[in-house]
Scaffold this motif. Structure first.
Motif, PDB file in Angstrom:
ATOM      1  N   ALA A  26       0.511   0.204   2.852  1.00 35.13           N
ATOM      2  CA  ALA A  26      -0.360   0.089   4.025  1.00 35.13           C
ATOM      3  C   ALA A  26      -0.403   1.420   4.770  1.00 35.13           C
ATOM      4  O   ALA A  26       0.498   2.252   4.632  1.00 35.13           O
ATOM      5  CB  ALA A  26       0.139  -1.027   4.950  1.00 35.13           C
ATOM      6  N   THR A  27      -1.426   1.596   5.564  1.00 36.08           N
ATOM      7  CA  THR A  27      -1.588   2.822   6.345  1.00 36.08           C
ATOM      8  C   THR A  27      -1.346   2.542   7.818  1.00 36.08           C
ATOM      9  O   THR A  27      -1.225   1.390   8.243  1.00 36.08           O
ATOM     10  CB  THR A  27      -3.001   3.395   6.158  1.00 36.08           C
ATOM     11  OG1 THR A  27      -3.945   2.455   6.728  1.00 36.08           O
ATOM     12  CG2 THR A  27      -3.323   3.588   4.685  1.00 36.08           C
ATOM     13  N   SER A  29      -3.396   2.625  10.084  1.00 37.93           N
ATOM     14  CA  SER A  29      -4.527   1.879  10.648  1.00 37.93           C
ATOM     15  C   SER A  29      -4.567   0.426  10.183  1.00 37.93           C
ATOM     16  O   SER A  29      -5.531  -0.287  10.468  1.00 37.93           O
ATOM     17  CB  SER A  29      -5.843   2.580  10.272  1.00 37.93           C
ATOM     18  OG  SER A  29      -6.006   2.586   8.856  1.00 37.93           O
ATOM     19  N   GLU A  30      -3.533  -0.008   9.446  1.00 39.99           N
ATOM     20  CA  GLU A  30      -3.474  -1.386   8.939  1.00 39.99           C
ATOM     21  C   GLU A  30      -2.194  -2.074   9.403  1.00 39.99           C
ATOM     22  O   GLU A  30      -1.348  -2.461   8.586  1.00 39.99           O
ATOM     23  CB  GLU A  30      -3.542  -1.386   7.412  1.00 39.99           C
ATOM     24  CG  GLU A  30      -4.816  -0.810   6.828  1.00 39.99           C
ATOM     25  CD  GLU A  30      -4.751  -0.706   5.315  1.00 39.99           C
ATOM     26  OE1 GLU A  30      -5.634  -1.289   4.642  1.00 39.99           O
ATOM     27  OE2 GLU A  30      -3.821  -0.048   4.806  1.00 39.99           O
ATOM     28  N   PRO A  31      -2.010  -2.244  10.715  1.00 46.32           N
ATOM     29  CA  PRO A  31      -0.747  -2.811  11.213  1.00 46.32           C
ATOM     30  C   PRO A  31      -0.501  -4.242  10.739  1.00 46.32           C
ATOM     31  O   PRO A  31       0.642  -4.629  10.484  1.00 46.32           O
ATOM     32  CB  PRO A  31      -0.901  -2.738  12.737  1.00 46.32           C
ATOM     33  CG  PRO A  31      -2.385  -2.709  12.969  1.00 46.32           C
ATOM     34  CD  PRO A  31      -2.954  -1.939  11.812  1.00 46.32           C
ATOM     35  N   GLN A  32      -1.547  -5.035  10.644  1.00 45.30           N
ATOM     36  CA  GLN A  32      -1.361  -6.418  10.195  1.00 45.30           C
ATOM     37  C   GLN A  32      -0.927  -6.465   8.733  1.00 45.30           C
ATOM     38  O   GLN A  32      -0.038  -7.241   8.361  1.00 45.30           O
ATOM     39  CB  GLN A  32      -2.651  -7.209  10.407  1.00 45.30           C
ATOM     40  CG  GLN A  32      -3.010  -7.390  11.878  1.00 45.30           C
ATOM     41  CD  GLN A  32      -4.394  -7.957  12.075  1.00 45.30           C
ATOM     42  OE1 GLN A  32      -5.119  -8.203  11.112  1.00 45.30           O
ATOM     43  NE2 GLN A  32      -4.784  -8.145  13.332  1.00 45.30           N
ATOM     44  N   LEU A  33      -1.541  -5.636   7.896  1.00 41.47           N
ATOM     45  CA  LEU A  33      -1.153  -5.583   6.495  1.00 41.47           C
ATOM     46  C   LEU A  33       0.275  -5.080   6.349  1.00 41.47           C
ATOM     47  O   LEU A  33       1.055  -5.616   5.545  1.00 41.47           O
ATOM     48  CB  LEU A  33      -2.108  -4.679   5.714  1.00 41.47           C
ATOM     49  CG  LEU A  33      -1.863  -4.591   4.205  1.00 41.47           C
ATOM     50  CD1 LEU A  33      -2.071  -5.958   3.552  1.00 41.47           C
ATOM     51  CD2 LEU A  33      -2.768  -3.540   3.567  1.00 41.47           C
ATOM     52  N   ALA A  34       0.641  -4.063   7.135  1.00 43.41           N
ATOM     53  CA  ALA A  34       2.008  -3.536   7.075  1.00 43.41           C
ATOM     54  C   ALA A  34       3.020  -4.613   7.429  1.00 43.41           C
ATOM     55  O   ALA A  34       4.070  -4.748   6.775  1.00 43.41           O
ATOM     56  CB  ALA A  34       2.141  -2.337   8.023  1.00 43.41           C
ATOM     57  N   LEU A  35       2.707  -5.386   8.466  1.00 41.43           N
ATOM     58  CA  LEU A  35       3.616  -6.465   8.866  1.00 41.43           C
ATOM     59  C   LEU A  35       3.727  -7.512   7.762  1.00 41.43           C
ATOM     60  O   LEU A  35       4.838  -7.974   7.437  1.00 41.43           O
ATOM     61  CB  LEU A  35       3.095  -7.106  10.152  1.00 41.43           C
ATOM     62  CG  LEU A  35       3.852  -8.342  10.653  1.00 41.43           C
ATOM     63  CD1 LEU A  35       5.325  -8.037  10.886  1.00 41.43           C
ATOM     64  CD2 LEU A  35       3.207  -8.881  11.934  1.00 41.43           C
ATOM     65  N   LEU A  36       2.605  -7.886   7.171  1.00 38.60           N
ATOM     66  CA  LEU A  36       2.618  -8.883   6.102  1.00 38.60           C
ATOM     67  C   LEU A  36       3.459  -8.413   4.914  1.00 38.60           C
ATOM     68  O   LEU A  36       4.239  -9.178   4.353  1.00 38.60           O
ATOM     69  CB  LEU A  36       1.196  -9.174   5.630  1.00 38.60           C
ATOM     70  CG  LEU A  36       0.351 -10.123   6.487  1.00 38.60           C
ATOM     71  CD1 LEU A  36      -1.064 -10.194   5.946  1.00 38.60           C
ATOM     72  CD2 LEU A  36       0.972 -11.515   6.529  1.00 38.60           C
ATOM     73  N   ILE A  37       3.308  -7.160   4.539  1.00 37.96           N
ATOM     74  CA  ILE A  37       4.022  -6.653   3.367  1.00 37.96           C
ATOM     75  C   ILE A  37       5.523  -6.615   3.633  1.00 37.96           C
ATOM     76  O   ILE A  37       6.326  -7.014   2.789  1.00 37.96           O
ATOM     77  CB  ILE A  37       3.492  -5.259   2.978  1.00 37.96           C
ATOM     78  CG1 ILE A  37       2.047  -5.383   2.487  1.00 37.96           C
ATOM     79  CG2 ILE A  37       4.368  -4.636   1.896  1.00 37.96           C
ATOM     80  CD1 ILE A  37       1.351  -4.047   2.290  1.00 37.96           C
ATOM     81  N   ALA A  38       5.920  -6.150   4.808  1.00 37.36           N
ATOM     82  CA  ALA A  38       7.352  -6.111   5.142  1.00 37.36           C
ATOM     83  C   ALA A  38       7.938  -7.519   5.156  1.00 37.36           C
ATOM     84  O   ALA A  38       9.040  -7.755   4.642  1.00 37.36           O
ATOM     85  CB  ALA A  38       7.552  -5.433   6.489  1.00 37.36           C
ATOM     86  N   ALA A  91      -9.508  -7.092   2.830  1.00 38.92           N
ATOM     87  CA  ALA A  91     -10.079  -5.743   2.953  1.00 38.92           C
ATOM     88  C   ALA A  91      -9.245  -4.688   2.248  1.00 38.92           C
ATOM     89  O   ALA A  91      -9.665  -3.533   2.146  1.00 38.92           O
ATOM     90  CB  ALA A  91     -10.231  -5.381   4.434  1.00 38.92           C
ATOM     91  N   SER A  92      -8.077  -5.063   1.748  1.00 36.17           N
ATOM     92  CA  SER A  92      -7.160  -4.074   1.173  1.00 36.17           C
ATOM     93  C   SER A  92      -7.304  -3.989  -0.347  1.00 36.17           C
ATOM     94  O   SER A  92      -7.350  -5.020  -1.031  1.00 36.17           O
ATOM     95  CB  SER A  92      -5.715  -4.431   1.525  1.00 36.17           C
ATOM     96  OG  SER A  92      -4.821  -3.587   0.827  1.00 36.17           O
ATOM     97  N   PRO A  93      -7.322  -2.778  -0.901  1.00 37.00           N
ATOM     98  CA  PRO A  93      -7.389  -2.626  -2.367  1.00 37.00           C
ATOM     99  C   PRO A  93      -6.081  -2.958  -3.070  1.00 37.00           C
ATOM    100  O   PRO A  93      -6.054  -3.020  -4.296  1.00 37.00           O
ATOM    101  CB  PRO A  93      -7.736  -1.136  -2.540  1.00 37.00           C
ATOM    102  CG  PRO A  93      -7.194  -0.469  -1.311  1.00 37.00           C
ATOM    103  CD  PRO A  93      -7.370  -1.471  -0.205  1.00 37.00           C
ATOM    104  N   VAL A  94      -4.990  -3.173  -2.315  1.00 34.84           N
ATOM    105  CA  VAL A  94      -3.703  -3.485  -2.954  1.00 34.84           C
ATOM    106  C   VAL A  94      -3.528  -4.985  -3.154  1.00 34.84           C
ATOM    107  O   VAL A  94      -2.508  -5.432  -3.666  1.00 34.84           O
ATOM    108  CB  VAL A  94      -2.506  -2.919  -2.141  1.00 34.84           C
ATOM    109  CG1 VAL A  94      -2.651  -1.427  -1.942  1.00 34.84           C
ATOM    110  CG2 VAL A  94      -2.335  -3.641  -0.811  1.00 34.84           C
TER     111      VAL A  94
END
Length: 623
Positions: A26-27, A29-38, A91-94
């Motif tokens: 995650a970048t 600019s993607e705080p929600q995605l970063a939280l989900l991944i962690a 929205a994420s390519p990962v």
């Protein structure tokens, strides 16, 4: 967001690995995605297979702990709701739906790591495939032939249903089956007779039968118990030679290779066997089950044995528990008629809307032959398993000779626990100079202290240190001067890392003894009953084992088991943990615990989040 996630890692709410994975995928600019991944990474580390987007909220982020930091992270993520999380992952390519080789997979409401998604799908597909075919002819045998074989091996039980015979009928008439039962319900006896039936039914053809278990200790117990159960079976000498004489660990069976994730046996190089029995299947995690079914030959039989109520595997998933929940649906009408014909007992069936085909591959053994109505251990384990806290506590007021409760209230009680353990280990330590290694190992298994935690004064690390100090003070052990380091005669150790070159695996127990030449060797009992001596310097990572975690005790049995619960509640203490500890005891159980901690544990069943049950229910309505 990443600074806050790092702050959470510094106080052990996340692992460094969790934060690093979020940074990688995650970048800023993607705080929600970063939280989900962690959070997904942390869930995987805690044994969960996936993360439910709808269940993630500010409170559940850290299970109600550190509410201020949780609130700060939640604000930084924009106070997200499920729709926000869905938008972030879409929205994420990962992230993909599994059709692309992305690091993460979204399936409905569940977010997976790619590897977990694949493993769960492989296991679900395997059991679905082997649940669809209802015909006995699919295993190459006729119903009358099977019925006669079972009648020859099981004596009639008047006015009751012999669930051991039903379990054997389930397994002999299906290519894949699961037999679940608590301690003393006769799983091994059932399998011994089942194997005898299969050998006799095979006629002149010789079956290649393999036994396996998740740990070396469980494999050794399976070897011993199946050997005893097989002694009086009506087999010819030629047939008896087909009965397996030794169980292997799953790692050894599949060919784990040093410094490699590649297994020797897999889909393109399947195992050379016709029948595989896996004991203690509750300990088999999702990735290992996926590797196992991948390595099975197309026509091989798989029979899983275990106790669905025990602790799930240390690693991710609870495969046995997820599958066995469908046993509550009972049998389909057609399967019940089939089993009634095979056993001579009336088996109830039903036409249940939404029923799952795998239910017809299951059997629960319901009668314990080890714990009778006058057994405190049996009554205590039953109450705990049912979540009946008051009933569990009441067991200690009924005069059972095999139950003892020493309540923990102050430091003196802790000293009493140490004294209890030093006396418990006195007998085997008194024999280390005169008895042979096999006898010393057997004596050591007469008594064992089990803990819920690893760290702290009530954890494995703290108690092993304190017990060792107490044994030194009583001169029951004597540390050696010079280069011996931590090694001394009588030191029990547990291997914590697999070493296939030595034939030692995670969970194996050994005891250090002095040889006639004055050198220390560590002796291990192998699954075939023999003893292996190893120089301490050659051993893989190991630790002192006067105390061991309940998780590590699975697959073991001790004459006298002591369970010590900590003086404050931890989320790691659960109903399944207490039940598993209780059922390690064969003759006596001693409990060191505060009453409130015990009640809290009994009221806290373990939840392993996965999608396996739902994937098994993809096709319903079979009858």
């Amino acid at each position: 967001m990443f600074n806050l996630l790092q702050k959470a890692a510094e106080i052990n709410l996340f692992r460094p690995l969790d934060v690093q994975l979020a940074r990688l995928l995650a970048t800023d600019s993607e705080p929600q995605l970063a939280l989900l991944i962690a959070k997904l990474s942390a869930e995987a580390g805690a044994g969960h297979v996936c993360l439910s987007l709808s269940s993630l909220n500010e409170f559940s982020l850290f299970d109600g702990r550190h509410s201020e930091l949780a609130a700060e992270i939640w604000r930084c993520a924009g106070r997200p709701e499920r729709a926000d999380f869905l938008a972030a992952v879409n929205a994420s390519p990962v992230v993909s739906d599994g059709g692309l080789a992305t690091p993460l997979v979204l399936s409905g409401d569940r977010l997976y790591l790619q590897r977990m998604w694949q493993d769960e799908g492989q296991v679900a597909a395997f059991f679905l495939h082997h649940s669809r075919n209802m015909e006995i002819g699919a295993v190459g045998l006729h119903e009358e032939t099977l019925r006669q074989a079972l009648d020859n091996l099981f004596e009639p039980v008047p006015d009751d249903t012999d669930w051991q015979k039903v379990a054997a009928a389930v397994a002999v008439s299906r290519q894949v089956s699961i037999i679940s039962g608590g301690p003393g319900t006769g799983k091994t006896t059932t399998v011994a007779r089942l194997l005898a039936a299969l050998i006799r039914l095979a006629g002149p053809a010789k079956l290649r039968i393999a036994l396996a278990a998740p740990t070396g200790k469980a494999a050794a117990r399976l070897t011993e118990s199946l050997g005893k159960a097989s002694q009086n079976l009506p087999l010819s000498d030629v047939q008896r030679q087909q009965m397996p004489s030794e169980a292997s660990t799953l790692h050894r069976l599949l060919g784990v290779q040093p410094n490699s994730r590649q297994l020797r046996y897999h889909k393109d190089n399947p195992l050379h066997l016709d029948v595989l029995i896996v004991d203690e299947a509750s300990m088999v995690d999702l990735p290992m089950m996926a590797r196992l079914v991948d390595a099975l030959p197309e026509r091989a039989r798989l029979i899983l044995l275990g106790d669905r109520d025990q602790l799930a595997s240390v690693e991710a998933g609870a495969v046995l528990g997820d599958i066995c929940r469908f046993a509550e649906q009972g049998y389909s009408n057609s399967r019940a008629i089939q089993l009634s014909g095979l056993t001579g007992y009336h088996i109830e069936g039903n036409h249940l809307a939404g029923s799952v085909p795998v239910r017809d591959n299951l059997c629960l053994l319901r009668k314990s032959y080890r714990f009778h109505q006058y057994s405190g251990i049996g009554q205590f384990s039953l109450a705990v398993n049912q979540g009946d806290g008051r009933g569990a506590i009441g067991c200690f007021n009924r005069g059972f000779s095999d139950l003892e409760w020493l309540k923990m209230s102050d430091g003196n009680d802790y000293l009493r626990l140490l004294e209890h353990c030093t006396e418990g280990y006195r007998h085997y330590l008194s024999q280390i100079k005169t008895a042979d290694p096999l006898a010393v190992l057997a004596l050591f298994n007469q008594f064992r202290l089990l803990c819920a935690l690893r760290s702290g004064p009530f954890g494995v690390e703290g108690l092993n240190t304190r017990i060792e100090q107490a044994l030194l003070a009583k001169r029951l052990i004597a540390k050696m001067p010079g280069a011996a380091g931590p090694w001394y005669p009588g030191r029990p150790v547990m291997v914590s890392r697999n070493d296939s070159s030595l034939g030692l695996y995670n969970g194996d127990i050994g005891i250090a003894l002095m040889t006639d030449s004055g050198e220390i060797r560590v002796y291990f009992q192998l699954p075939d009953g023999s003893v292996k001596a190893v120089q301490p310097s050659r051993l893989p990572t190991c630790e002192t084992a006067y105390a061991m975690t309940v998780h590590k005790s699975q697959g073991s049995e001790f004459a006298h088991t002591v369970l010590a619960l900590p003086d404050s509640f931890s989320p790691l203490i659960s109903r399944e943990l207490v039940y598993t500890a209780i059922t390690r005891a064969r003759e006596k159980l001693t409990l060191f615990a505060n009453e409130n901690i015990l009640l809290s544990a009994i009221r806290a069943p373990t939840e392993r989040r996965s999608g396996l049950a739902e994937r098994l229910a993809v096709e319903v309505g079979f009858d």
